[in-house]
Write a protein that holds these residues in place. Structure first.
Motif, mmCIF file in Angstrom:
data_model
loop_
_atom_site.group_PDB
_atom_site.id
_atom_site.type_symbol
_atom_site.label_atom_id
_atom_site.label_comp_id
_atom_site.label_asym_id
_atom_site.label_seq_id
_atom_site.Cartn_x
_atom_site.Cartn_y
_atom_site.Cartn_z
ATOM 1 N N MET A 194 0.828 -1.197 0.000
ATOM 2 C CA MET A 194 0.000 0.000 0.000
ATOM 3 C C MET A 194 0.871 1.260 0.000
ATOM 4 N N VAL A 195 1.932 1.256 0.823
ATOM 5 C CA VAL A 195 2.847 2.399 0.836
ATOM 6 C C VAL A 195 3.406 2.638 -0.564
ATOM 7 N N GLN A 196 3.808 1.564 -1.221
ATOM 8 C CA GLN A 196 4.403 1.693 -2.547
ATOM 9 C C GLN A 196 3.372 2.085 -3.600
ATOM 10 N N ALA A 197 2.165 1.521 -3.495
ATOM 11 C CA ALA A 197 1.101 1.880 -4.444
ATOM 12 C C ALA A 197 0.772 3.364 -4.333
ATOM 13 N N GLU A 198 0.805 3.903 -3.111
ATOM 14 C CA GLU A 198 0.562 5.335 -2.930
ATOM 15 C C GLU A 198 1.628 6.164 -3.626
ATOM 16 N N ARG A 199 2.871 5.746 -3.487
ATOM 17 C CA ARG A 199 3.965 6.476 -4.129
ATOM 18 C C ARG A 199 3.832 6.429 -5.651
ATOM 19 N N VAL A 200 3.580 5.244 -6.172
ATOM 20 C CA VAL A 200 3.469 5.083 -7.627
ATOM 21 C C VAL A 200 2.263 5.852 -8.166
ATOM 22 N N GLY A 201 1.125 5.709 -7.496
ATOM 23 C CA GLY A 201 -0.079 6.407 -7.939
ATOM 24 C C GLY A 201 0.116 7.916 -7.947
ATOM 25 N N ARG A 214 -1.137 0.365 -17.807
ATOM 26 C CA ARG A 214 -2.016 -0.811 -17.853
ATOM 27 C C ARG A 214 -1.398 -2.045 -17.226
ATOM 28 N N THR A 215 -0.062 -2.111 -17.142
ATOM 29 C CA THR A 215 0.587 -3.327 -16.649
ATOM 30 C C THR A 215 1.151 -3.097 -15.254
ATOM 31 N N VAL A 216 0.610 -3.811 -14.279
ATOM 32 C CA VAL A 216 1.075 -3.735 -12.891
ATOM 33 C C VAL A 216 2.021 -4.905 -12.635
ATOM 34 N N THR A 217 3.160 -4.620 -12.016
ATOM 35 C CA THR A 217 4.178 -5.649 -11.778
ATOM 36 C C THR A 217 4.535 -5.702 -10.299
ATOM 37 N N LEU A 218 4.523 -6.891 -9.757
ATOM 38 C CA LEU A 218 4.971 -7.147 -8.388
ATOM 39 C C LEU A 218 6.389 -7.694 -8.439
ATOM 40 N N LYS A 219 7.264 -7.172 -7.591
ATOM 41 C CA LYS A 219 8.634 -7.667 -7.509
ATOM 42 C C LYS A 219 8.910 -8.162 -6.100
ATOM 43 N N LEU A 220 9.495 -9.349 -5.998
ATOM 44 C CA LEU A 220 9.898 -9.903 -4.711
ATOM 45 C C LEU A 220 11.347 -10.366 -4.803
ATOM 46 N N LYS A 221 12.105 -10.121 -3.744
ATOM 47 C CA LYS A 221 13.442 -10.694 -3.636
ATOM 48 C C LYS A 221 13.493 -11.462 -2.325
ATOM 49 N N TYR A 222 13.836 -12.742 -2.423
ATOM 50 C CA TYR A 222 13.841 -13.591 -1.235
ATOM 51 C C TYR A 222 15.136 -13.424 -0.433
ATOM 52 N N ILE A 240 -3.891 -0.074 -8.221
ATOM 53 C CA ILE A 240 -2.522 -0.607 -8.251
ATOM 54 C C ILE A 240 -2.300 -1.540 -7.063
ATOM 55 N N TYR A 241 -2.780 -1.122 -5.889
ATOM 56 C CA TYR A 241 -2.625 -1.942 -4.685
ATOM 57 C C TYR A 241 -3.361 -3.277 -4.830
ATOM 58 N N GLU A 242 -4.596 -3.232 -5.307
ATOM 59 C CA GLU A 242 -5.396 -4.463 -5.391
ATOM 60 C C GLU A 242 -4.814 -5.458 -6.384
ATOM 61 N N ALA A 253 11.385 -16.366 3.263
ATOM 62 C CA ALA A 253 11.130 -14.998 3.700
ATOM 63 C C ALA A 253 11.573 -13.995 2.628
ATOM 64 N N VAL A 254 10.902 -12.856 2.631
ATOM 65 C CA VAL A 254 11.138 -11.823 1.623
ATOM 66 C C VAL A 254 12.006 -10.711 2.218
ATOM 67 N N ARG A 255 13.026 -10.289 1.464
ATOM 68 C CA ARG A 255 13.891 -9.193 1.905
ATOM 69 C C ARG A 255 13.616 -7.897 1.142
ATOM 70 N N LEU A 256 12.947 -7.990 -0.013
ATOM 71 C CA LEU A 256 12.608 -6.804 -0.803
ATOM 72 C C LEU A 256 11.265 -7.016 -1.470
ATOM 73 N N ILE A 257 10.438 -5.978 -1.463
ATOM 74 C CA ILE A 257 9.155 -6.026 -2.146
ATOM 75 C C ILE A 257 8.944 -4.709 -2.874
ATOM 76 N N GLY A 258 8.366 -4.799 -4.049
ATOM 77 C CA GLY A 258 8.119 -3.594 -4.825
ATOM 78 C C GLY A 258 6.941 -3.763 -5.757
ATOM 79 N N VAL A 259 6.398 -2.657 -6.206
ATOM 80 C CA VAL A 259 5.307 -2.682 -7.184
ATOM 81 C C VAL A 259 5.557 -1.558 -8.181
ATOM 82 N N GLY A 260 5.181 -1.800 -9.422
ATOM 83 C CA GLY A 260 5.364 -0.795 -10.463
ATOM 84 C C GLY A 260 4.273 -0.888 -11.503
#
Length: 390
Positions: free
Chosen positions: A264-271, A282-290, A312-314, A328-335
Motif C-alpha cells: 500500500m505504501v508503494q502503491a501510494e507512491r506510484v499512484g 495498464r501493466t502492474v508488476t509485483l517484484k519480490l526478492k527472497y 494498483i494496490y489491489e 522470507a522476503v527481503r525486498l518487495i516492490g510494485v510498479g
C-alpha cells in the motif's frame, strides 16, 4: 556562434538532506542513511562527514567513527518523489536535460541567457527554483564542456556555484589533481604517480603518442581531457516508460499481511507519481526478492489504463496472494508500465479509465493534502502500525 554552456546540477547530501527536511529534529545533527542490520551507508549529512563518514562505508565502521550519529533507514520512494520535483524545475530552464542519477543531472543552457540573463543568473535562478520547490539546496557547476561541469559542481559544496569560463580552462586544469578527472580511480592514480603524473598539468608534459602507446584509445581521451576537450553532449532521455517503488526490508518477512502494508505504501507512491505527470498505465508488476537474493516478478495487464492507488494496490495484492512464498522476503516492490497510446488517448479525450470516480476523487483529495502539508500529513488505514514507512 553562441558560447556553449553545460551545467551540472548536484543535490547536496541528497538522501540525508531529505531526512533532515522531513524531520526537523535531525537538522544540524550527523545523519547517516543506511540499513540497521545490513548494508552500507548510502548517504551522510555534512555534519556526519566531518567525522569521516562517507557513502559506501559499512554501517558498523560509520558508527565507530561517529558514535553520536543518527542512523536512518532510507526511503527511496520519497527520494524519487523529490527528485521528480527537482527535474521538473530543471526542465523549466532547458529541454536538453540528462538525468544521470536520482540526485544529479546535466543540462545544456546554451542560449538561455536571452531569457534569464548571464550564465551566473541562470545558475542562481535554477538554484532558487529547486529550493522553492523542495526546500533543498543544490550545487551547480557550469563550463564549456561536460566533464568540467561535473568537476565544477563539487568545488563549492554545499549550496555553491562554480563557473569555469573558456579562457579559464587551462589555468583551472593546470594544478587540478589528476584523480579529479572522471574515470581516473585509485589504481590509475597509483600508475600515473609512477610516471610522475599527479596533476592534470603533468599529463601534457608527455606527448599524445606516449599516452596512446601506454593506454591505447583511453590514453587519447585522457590527453584530450587534460586539454579541456570533451566532445560528448547531453543525452536527453525520452518520456518515462514505467513508475515503480520498492523497499529493502530491515528484517526478512514471511507474513503476507505485513507485506501487504508495504504494498500500500508503494502503491501510494506510484499512484501519486503517475498523477503528478498525467500518466496512466495498464501493466502492474509485483517484484519480490527472497532472503537468498533470488528475485521474481509477476505482472498483470489491465483492459484499461489506471493511475488509481487502490487499483494498483489491489492488483499487486492479487499477484502476492497467488504467490507461494518460497522463503522470507527481503525486498518487495510494485510498479506500473505500458503507458502507450491507449492511456494517452483516453486522458486526452476525457474517456473512462475504468477506475471508480470515487477512487479518483479520493486520490485527488489525498494528493492535495500531502502536496500542501507534506507526505506524512495523511495515512491510509491499511498502513497503520507500519513503522518507518518508506
Amino acid at each position: 556562434m553562441a558560447q556553449r554552456w553545460i551545467m551540472h546540477v548536484d543535490m547536496d547530501a541528497f538522501f540525508a538532506s531529505v531526512e533532515q527536511l522531513d524531520n526537523p529534529e535531525l537538522r544540524g545533527r550527523p545523519v547517516m542513511v543506511g540499513g540497521e542490520h545490513r548494508g552500507v551507508v548510502s548517504a551522510a549529512s555534512y555534519e556526519a562527514r566531518k567525522f569521516g563518514v562517507h557513502s559506501a562505508m559499512p554501517v558498523a565502521q560509520a558508527k565507530r567513527l561517529c558514535p553520536n550519529g543518527v542512523l536512518v533507514r532510507g526511503r527511496m520512494a520519497r527520494y524519487k518523489e523529490l527528485s521528480s520535483m527537482v527535474m521538473e524545475v530543471i526542465h523549466g530552464f532547458s529541454p536538453v536535460v540528462e538525468q544521470t542519477s536520482v540526485d544529479e543531472a546535466y543540462v545544456d543552457v546554451s542560449g538561455t541567457e536571452r531569457l534569464y540573463g548571464s550564465v551566473e543568473e541562470v545558475a542562481r535562478a535554477l538554484k532558487t527554483g529547486v529550493q522553492e520547490a523542495t526546500g533543498l539546496t543544490c550545487s551547480v557547476g557550469v563550463a564549456p564542456v561536460k566533464f568540467l561541469a561535473k568537476i565544477a559542481s563539487d568545488q563549492n559544496k554545499p549550496d555553491g556555484i562554480t563557473i569555469i569560463r573558456p579562457e579559464e580552462v587551462q589555468g583551472f586544469l593546470e594544478t587540478l589533481p589528476v584523480g579529479r578527472i572522471p574515470g581516473v580511480g585509485p589504481k590509475a592514480r597509483v600508475t600515473l604517480a609512477r610516471w610522475g603524473v599527479t596533476t592534470v598539468g603533468d599529463v601534457l608534459k608527455r606527448s599524445r603518442a606516449f599516452w596512446e602507446r601506454r593506454m591505447g584509445e583511453r590514453g587519447l581521451v585522457f590527453y584530450d581531457r587534460a586539454q579541456g576537450i570533451d566532445p560528448s553532449g547531453i543525452v536527453a532521455h525520452g518520456a518515462p516508460k514505467s513508475s515503480s517503488a520498492e523497499t529493502t526490508l530491515s528484517d526478512d518477512i514471511s507474513d503476507k499481511r505485513e507485506l501487504s502494508r508495504w504494498l500500500m505504501v508503494q502503491a501510494e507512491r506510484v499512484g501519486h507519481d503517475l498523477r503528478r505527470h498525467g500518466l496512466r498505465g495498464r501493466t502492474v508488476t509485483l517484484k519480490l526478492k527472497y532472503s537468498d537474493f533470488k528475485s521474481i516478478t509477476r505482472s498483470r495487464t489491465l483492459p484499461t489504463p489506471t493511475d488509481s492507488t487502490d487499483t494498483i494496490y489491489e492488483v499487486g495484492m492479487d499477484l502476492l496472494a497467488a504467490e507461494r512464498l518460497e522463503r522470507a522476503v527481503r525486498l518487495i516492490g510494485v510498479g506500473i508500465s505500458n503507458f502507450g497510446e491507449v492511456a494517452s488517448q483516453l486522458s486526452l479525450l476525457g474517456g473512462d479509465t475504468g477506475d471508480d470516480p470515487e477512487r479518483r476523487r479520493l486520490d485527488s483529495a489525498i494528493d492535495a493534502i500531502r502536496d500542501k502539508f507534506g507526505g506524512k500529513a495523511l495515512s491510509r488505514g491499511k498502513v497503520f502500525g507500519l513503522k518507518d514507512k518508506k
